[in-house]
Design a protein around this motif. Structure first.
Motif, PDB file in Angstrom:
ATOM      1  N   PRO A 129       0.788  -1.164   0.032  1.00 48.51           N
ATOM      2  CA  PRO A 129       0.037  -0.106   0.032  1.00 48.51           C
ATOM      3  C   PRO A 129       1.202   1.163   0.040  1.00 48.51           C
ATOM      4  CG  PRO A 129      -0.593  -1.092   1.328  1.00 48.51           C
ATOM      5  CD  PRO A 129       0.403  -1.852   1.085  1.00 48.51           C
ATOM      6  N   VAL A 130       1.781   1.311   0.736  1.00 49.92           N
ATOM      7  CA  VAL A 130       2.620   2.620   0.916  1.00 49.92           C
ATOM      8  C   VAL A 130       3.822   2.461  -0.273  1.00 49.92           C
ATOM      9  CG1 VAL A 130       4.626   3.326   1.788  1.00 49.92           C
ATOM     10  CG2 VAL A 130       3.598   2.881   3.002  1.00 49.92           C
ATOM     11  N   LEU A 131       4.143   1.629  -0.662  1.00 48.70           N
ATOM     12  CA  LEU A 131       4.656   1.968  -2.132  1.00 48.70           C
ATOM     13  C   LEU A 131       3.751   2.825  -3.246  1.00 48.70           C
ATOM     14  CD1 LEU A 131       6.709  -1.391  -2.192  1.00 48.70           C
ATOM     15  CD2 LEU A 131       7.625   0.992  -1.995  1.00 48.70           C
ATOM     16  N   VAL A 132       2.629   1.500  -3.526  1.00 47.37           N
ATOM     17  CA  VAL A 132       1.820   1.992  -4.224  1.00 47.37           C
ATOM     18  C   VAL A 132       1.065   3.922  -4.492  1.00 47.37           C
ATOM     19  CG1 VAL A 132      -0.753   1.773  -5.705  1.00 47.37           C
ATOM     20  CG2 VAL A 132       0.818  -0.510  -5.013  1.00 47.37           C
ATOM     21  N   ALA A 133       1.117   3.664  -3.171  1.00 49.06           N
ATOM     22  CA  ALA A 133       0.509   5.090  -2.802  1.00 49.06           C
ATOM     23  C   ALA A 133       2.026   6.531  -3.133  1.00 49.06           C
ATOM     24  CB  ALA A 133       0.226   5.389  -1.768  1.00 49.06           C
ATOM     25  N   VAL A 134       2.950   5.823  -2.728  1.00 46.89           N
ATOM     26  CA  VAL A 134       3.925   6.456  -3.104  1.00 46.89           C
ATOM     27  C   VAL A 134       4.262   6.584  -4.839  1.00 46.89           C
ATOM     28  CG1 VAL A 134       7.002   7.032  -2.779  1.00 46.89           C
ATOM     29  CG2 VAL A 134       5.480   6.419  -0.710  1.00 46.89           C
ATOM     30  N   PHE A 135       3.985   6.000  -5.571  1.00 41.57           N
ATOM     31  CA  PHE A 135       4.431   5.797  -6.317  1.00 41.57           C
ATOM     32  C   PHE A 135       3.499   7.349  -7.494  1.00 41.57           C
ATOM     33  CE2 PHE A 135       3.276   3.846 -10.665  1.00 41.57           C
ATOM     34  CZ  PHE A 135       4.119   4.354 -11.546  1.00 41.57           C
ATOM     35  N   GLY A 136       2.208   6.807  -7.517  1.00 38.90           N
ATOM     36  CA  GLY A 136       1.156   8.150  -6.976  1.00 38.90           C
ATOM     37  C   GLY A 136       1.628   9.008  -6.705  1.00 38.90           C
ATOM     38  N   LEU A 137       1.942   9.347  -5.457  1.00 38.13           N
ATOM     39  CA  LEU A 137       2.280  10.487  -5.228  1.00 38.13           C
ATOM     40  C   LEU A 137       3.320  11.300  -5.897  1.00 38.13           C
ATOM     41  CD1 LEU A 137       1.779  13.321  -3.292  1.00 38.13           C
ATOM     42  CD2 LEU A 137       3.387  11.257  -2.062  1.00 38.13           C
ATOM     43  N   LEU A 138       4.328  10.213  -6.449  1.00 43.83           N
ATOM     44  CA  LEU A 138       5.815  11.156  -7.363  1.00 43.83           C
ATOM     45  C   LEU A 138       5.004  11.359  -8.736  1.00 43.83           C
ATOM     46  CD1 LEU A 138       8.011   8.575  -6.214  1.00 43.83           C
ATOM     47  CD2 LEU A 138       7.790  10.657  -5.304  1.00 43.83           C
ATOM     48  N   VAL A 139       4.690  10.595  -9.228  1.00 44.81           N
ATOM     49  CA  VAL A 139       3.942  10.258 -10.327  1.00 44.81           C
ATOM     50  C   VAL A 139       2.929  12.331 -10.574  1.00 44.81           C
ATOM     51  CG1 VAL A 139       1.890  10.152 -12.596  1.00 44.81           C
ATOM     52  CG2 VAL A 139       3.892   8.499 -11.825  1.00 44.81           C
ATOM     53  N   THR A 140       2.657  11.830  -9.812  1.00 40.80           N
ATOM     54  CA  THR A 140       0.901  13.492  -9.358  1.00 40.80           C
ATOM     55  C   THR A 140       2.504  14.543  -9.434  1.00 40.80           C
ATOM     56  OG1 THR A 140      -0.469  11.916  -9.102  1.00 40.80           O
ATOM     57  CG2 THR A 140      -0.044  14.006  -8.159  1.00 40.80           C
ATOM     58  N   VAL A 141       2.797  14.618  -8.303  1.00 38.55           N
ATOM     59  CA  VAL A 141       4.015  15.979  -8.579  1.00 38.55           C
ATOM     60  C   VAL A 141       4.903  15.706  -9.320  1.00 38.55           C
ATOM     61  CG1 VAL A 141       6.373  16.620  -6.910  1.00 38.55           C
ATOM     62  CG2 VAL A 141       4.074  15.140  -6.090  1.00 38.55           C
ATOM     63  N   VAL A 142       5.051  15.048 -10.035  1.00 39.44           N
ATOM     64  CA  VAL A 142       6.353  14.953 -11.406  1.00 39.44           C
ATOM     65  C   VAL A 142       5.183  15.666 -12.391  1.00 39.44           C
ATOM     66  CG1 VAL A 142       7.518  14.152 -13.067  1.00 39.44           C
ATOM     67  CG2 VAL A 142       8.336  13.171 -11.016  1.00 39.44           C
ATOM     68  N   LEU A 143       4.219  15.640 -12.575  1.00 34.72           N
ATOM     69  CA  LEU A 143       3.897  15.780 -13.627  1.00 34.72           C
ATOM     70  C   LEU A 143       3.086  17.551 -13.052  1.00 34.72           C
ATOM     71  CD1 LEU A 143       1.157  12.966 -14.372  1.00 34.72           C
ATOM     72  CD2 LEU A 143       3.238  13.404 -15.946  1.00 34.72           C
ATOM     73  N   LEU A 144       2.737  17.292 -12.198  1.00 34.60           N
ATOM     74  CA  LEU A 144       2.296  18.629 -11.352  1.00 34.60           C
ATOM     75  C   LEU A 144       3.525  20.528 -11.814  1.00 34.60           C
ATOM     76  CD1 LEU A 144       0.803  18.199  -8.260  1.00 34.60           C
ATOM     77  CD2 LEU A 144      -0.453  19.450 -10.536  1.00 34.60           C
ATOM     78  N   VAL A 145       4.655  19.712 -11.714  1.00 33.59           N
ATOM     79  CA  VAL A 145       6.048  20.591 -11.256  1.00 33.59           C
ATOM     80  C   VAL A 145       6.205  21.013 -13.100  1.00 33.59           C
ATOM     81  CG1 VAL A 145       8.841  20.444 -11.667  1.00 33.59           C
ATOM     82  CG2 VAL A 145       7.433  19.795  -9.670  1.00 33.59           C
ATOM     83  N   ARG A 146       6.388  19.789 -14.187  1.00 35.55           N
ATOM     84  CA  ARG A 146       5.952  20.365 -15.865  1.00 35.55           C
ATOM     85  C   ARG A 146       4.552  20.887 -16.063  1.00 35.55           C
ATOM     86  NH1 ARG A 146      10.703  17.386 -17.738  1.00 35.55           N
ATOM     87  NH2 ARG A 146       9.303  17.128 -19.921  1.00 35.55           N
ATOM     88  N   ARG A 147       3.640  20.945 -15.402  1.00 34.40           N
ATOM     89  CA  ARG A 147       2.957  21.176 -15.743  1.00 34.40           C
ATOM     90  C   ARG A 147       1.788  20.631 -17.127  1.00 34.40           C
ATOM     91  NH1 ARG A 147       2.237  26.822 -13.349  1.00 34.40           N
ATOM     92  NH2 ARG A 147       4.556  28.010 -12.787  1.00 34.40           N
ATOM     93  N   ILE A 148       1.616  19.478 -16.118  1.00 36.50           N
ATOM     94  CA  ILE A 148       0.769  18.909 -17.222  1.00 36.50           C
ATOM     95  C   ILE A 148      -0.307  19.360 -16.853  1.00 36.50           C
ATOM     96  CG2 ILE A 148       0.452  16.534 -18.325  1.00 36.50           C
ATOM     97  CD1 ILE A 148       3.226  17.866 -19.218  1.00 36.50           C
ATOM     98  N   THR A 149      -1.450  19.140 -18.003  1.00 39.20           N
ATOM     99  CA  THR A 149      -2.840  18.771 -17.136  1.00 39.20           C
ATOM    100  C   THR A 149      -3.572  17.909 -17.348  1.00 39.20           C
ATOM    101  OG1 THR A 149      -2.972  21.154 -19.114  1.00 39.20           O
ATOM    102  CG2 THR A 149      -4.821  19.608 -18.783  1.00 39.20           C
ATOM    103  N   GLY A 150      -4.340  18.222 -16.223  1.00 35.73           N
ATOM    104  CA  GLY A 150      -4.723  16.363 -15.962  1.00 35.73           C
ATOM    105  C   GLY A 150      -3.831  15.871 -14.741  1.00 35.73           C
ATOM    106  N   ALA A 151      -3.120  16.218 -14.140  1.00 34.03           N
ATOM    107  CA  ALA A 151      -1.898  15.637 -13.515  1.00 34.03           C
ATOM    108  C   ALA A 151      -2.194  14.390 -12.333  1.00 34.03           C
ATOM    109  CB  ALA A 151      -0.523  16.009 -13.108  1.00 34.03           C
ATOM    110  N   ILE A 152      -3.181  15.234 -12.106  1.00 34.31           N
ATOM    111  CA  ILE A 152      -3.921  14.470 -10.929  1.00 34.31           C
ATOM    112  C   ILE A 152      -4.247  12.874 -10.754  1.00 34.31           C
ATOM    113  CG2 ILE A 152      -5.610  14.466  -8.643  1.00 34.31           C
ATOM    114  CD1 ILE A 152      -4.593  17.819  -8.398  1.00 34.31           C
TER     115      ILE A 152
END
Length: 333
Positions: free
Chosen positions: A173-196
């Motif tokens: 559960p922790v690894l999946v959550a951290v993976f999803g969070l990292l994907v979201t953060v990277v896409l948000l930093v890169r200003r990708i629409t629909g990052a969440i």
């Protein structure tokens, strides 16, 4: 007509973008469809309780969100609030031995008080009297609380008798959550629409592909995704025994005045902080820190609580997760 009424072009947006934003908001708060029935189910014991509570949760969220969107013209989603449902179930019904029907009546009355004070302008006056820094601090505090809940549910933090909380084991559960969070953060930093949305989808796919035990079964144990045993869709259960079950006569009794007052005060600061925080992030606030169309907005919040009580769920309120799909915009005054 839609463009003029909601000010879509004036906000620099478009209908497809608004649809994507709505999907993002839904995905970030859809967990309430399962968590709210689990919490309320500990206090509301009826046949088919979970399925019926899920239906009324969806209906309350739909009614509140439509009110906020169509009447107040703000992209702020509403649903039964976390924390308020726990107070309803564990403190009022189980702790104080108050019938859940009476507790629903108390929720209805607190919502009615919200509507009256909002239409009379009292609620707006109280909000204006609160310093802007404190308004934003309330919203920030709610955000920190939600982040903590997310880490707790993912197992990143667990209870500890000495330090109250400590780091949990880095299991699936922790690894999946951290993976999803990292994907979201990277896409948000890169200003990708629909990052969440992409972060949620990425975590879901990762859990299914790796067979990670992150889904609770009927006994509450975490298991891997086992497919849709009963099909993808099914007809909803009519929530008989819940709709219209509230007991207003019992709620008016002096014995639960404190309950009504607690529902009122907690939801007041919760909704106020959330609405102001969302409005500030989306660019709706005036330079003086006021919320345009505040009277109808606060009244819609109270009406949503009343509708939720009639349907059979605890206080319906504005969700901070609506920020995930909001963008700087401005509907016509």
């Amino acid at each position: 007509m839609l463009d003029r009424y909601f000010g879509i072009s004036a906000a620099g947006s478009s209908i497809p973008r608004e649809l994507r934003a709505g999907l993002t908001t839904f995905l970030t708060m859809s967990y309430v469809l399962f968590v709210n029935p689990q919490v309320l189910g500990t206090a509301i014991r009826i046949d088919g309780g979970f399925e019926k509570l899920l239906i009324v949760t969806a209906l309350a969220a739909a009614a509140g969100s439509l009110l906020m969107g169509v009447v107040a013209r703000y992209p702020f989603a509403q649903a039964p609030g976390m924390g308020l449902n726990a107070y309803f179930a564990f403190s009022v019904v189980i702790g104080q031995k108050i019938a859940w029907e009476t507790a629903l009546g108390a929720v209805f009355i607190s919502g009615a008080l919200f509507v009256v004070l909002s239409l009379a302008g009292v609620r707006q006056a109280i909000v204006r009297a609160i310093p802007n820094d404190l308004k934003f601090a309330i919203a920030a505090g709610i955000g920190v609380f939600l982040a903590f809940l997310g880490m707790k549910n993912a197992g990143v933090v667990i209870a500890n008798p000495a330090t109250f909380v400590t780091l949990g084991a880095f299991g699936p559960p922790v690894l999946v959550a951290v993976f999803g969070l990292l994907v979201t953060v990277v896409l948000l930093v890169r200003r990708i629409t629909g990052a969440i949305v992409y972060g949620i989808a990425g975590a879901t796919i990762a859990a299914i592909v790796t067979r990670a035990a992150v889904y609770p079964d009927a006994a509450g144990h975490l298991v891997a995704f086992g497919g849709f045993a009963h099909g993808v869709v099914a007809p909803p259960s009519w929530p008989s025994g819940l709709i219209g079950a509230l007991d207003l006569r019992g709620a008016i009794g002096l014995g639960i005045v404190s309950v009504v007052f607690t529902f009122f005060v907690v939801d007041f600061f919760d909704a106020t902080g959330t609405l102001v925080g969302l409005a500030e992030k989306a660019g709706f606030l005036t330079p003086e820190g006021d919320l345009p169309r505040a009277r109808r907005t606060f009244a819609c919040d109270g009406l949503a609580a009343m509708i939720g009580a009639v349907l059979g769920t605890s206080t319906t309120t504005t969700y901070a997760r609506a920020r995930a799909g909001s963008k700087k915009a401005a509907a016509p005054a």
